[in-house]
Design a protein around this motif. Structure first.
Motif, short mmCIF file in Angstrom:
data_model
loop_
_atom_site.label_atom_id
_atom_site.label_comp_id
_atom_site.label_asym_id
_atom_site.label_seq_id
_atom_site.Cartn_x
_atom_site.Cartn_y
_atom_site.Cartn_z
N ASN A 43 72.94 149.66 84.02
CA ASN A 43 72.85 148.21 84.24
C ASN A 43 71.41 147.83 84.53
O ASN A 43 70.51 148.67 84.54
CB ASN A 43 73.80 147.78 85.37
CG ASN A 43 73.49 148.46 86.68
OD1 ASN A 43 72.41 148.29 87.26
ND2 ASN A 43 74.42 149.29 87.17
N ASP A 45 69.84 147.02 87.16
CA ASP A 45 69.18 147.61 88.32
C ASP A 45 68.44 148.89 87.98
O ASP A 45 67.46 149.24 88.63
CB ASP A 45 70.21 147.89 89.43
CG ASP A 45 70.69 146.61 90.10
OD1 ASP A 45 69.84 145.77 90.43
OD2 ASP A 45 71.91 146.46 90.27
N ASP A 64 72.17 142.27 82.02
CA ASP A 64 73.36 143.12 82.06
C ASP A 64 74.17 142.84 80.80
O ASP A 64 74.63 141.72 80.58
CB ASP A 64 74.21 142.82 83.29
CG ASP A 64 73.66 143.44 84.57
OD1 ASP A 64 73.13 144.55 84.49
OD2 ASP A 64 73.78 142.81 85.63
N GLY A 69 77.17 146.15 84.84
CA GLY A 69 76.54 145.43 85.94
C GLY A 69 77.33 144.20 86.34
O GLY A 69 78.53 144.27 86.59
#
Length: 268
Positions: A43, A45, A64, A69
């Motif tokens: 995702n 992050d 995403d 995500g």
């Protein structure tokens, strides 16, 4: 300046919203945009480390993909559908902006799909170690079966892995081949990969490259003048690593060449 400044944003499309991380809403500014796309079962992050590297000159969107995500599992779980969704987001919200798309793995396939000349404002793309032929991807299949066994990924992503890779928990159902996406590219595209070879099958702490010498040979054979290749030394599949100096340099230089140079030329 660090990635703690990032906040969650969203953009509507006809097949549902796409969520992304951003430091400020780029719909209210005019700087060039870099859209960063993660790989399968990851995702936004995972790639937020690019924020301090690129945010001085660009607005960033860490998107995403559907079912990953924060973005809901809406629409068809295929590379083509994901590509169409990101393209629609660009057309609806950023059609007047200059953009580079940077994608890792499956996100790299989406980036290549966006590069077929049907995405106004998209100046260039980077595809980092995209899986151009999937049946041979033993490290990805091993990771998929382990994830499916230890932490069920749900029907939507299970279908996505089948559609995209041909993977099921019981085995591999044929090959999925994406060389035609390289042939269709009509804007500058750089395919990055590392130097950790896919074969032989072995145990190691990092995922080896998904691209092998056959992939590199076939890309060269296609002779698409818009497509180049670059090797990131000391890296495997996850060569889009913001902490790795050669990767930082390759991505930063590419984005500057295709966004800042054109912007400076337009202002002079």
């Amino acid at each position: 300046m660090d990635d703690s400044d990032l906040k969650i944003g969203t953009a509507t499309t006809s097949h549902g919203a796409l969520y992304f991380l951003m430091d400020r809403d780029p719909r209210t500014f005019t700087r060039p945009i870099v859209i960063i796309l993660h790989g399968a079962l990851r995702n936004s992050d995972n790639l937020r480390g690019w924020y301090p590297v690129l945010s001085k000159h660009f607005d960033l969107l860490f998107v995403d993909l559907p079912g990953h995500g924060r973005t809901p599992a809406d629409g068809e779980p295929t590379i083509r559908a994901f590509t169409d969704r990101v393209r629609e987001m660009i057309l609806r919200h950023f059609s007047d902006r200059e953009i580079v798309a940077v994608g890792e793995s499956v996100g790299g396939l989406v980036a290549l799909g966006l590069a077929n000349g049907r995405t106004p404002g998209l100046k260039a793309v980077i595809a980092a170690d995209p899986p151009l032929s999937t049946a041979k991807q033993w490290p990805i299949y091993g990771n998929f079966t382990r994830r499916a066994r230890e932490n069920p990924i749900g029907d939507y992503l299970m279908t996505f892995m089948f559609n995209t890779f041909g993977y099921t928990p019981q085995g591999i159902d044929g090959d999925r081949v994406y060389y035609s996406m390289v042939s269709a590219v009509k804007i500058p595209a750089c395919i990055l990969t590392g130097d950790s070879p896919l074969f032989p099958v072995r145990s190691q702490p990092v995922i080896p490259c998904l691209m092998d010498e056959v992939d590199r040979f076939l890309i060269r054979s296609l002779k698409n003048p818009h497509v180049s290749m670059d090797i990131i030394p000391g890296k495997g599949h996850l060569c889009l690593d913001a902490d790795h100096e050669p990767a930082r340099r390759a991505v930063s230089t590419f984005c500057a060449e295709h966004l800042l140079t054109q912007t400076a030329g337009a202002e002079s």
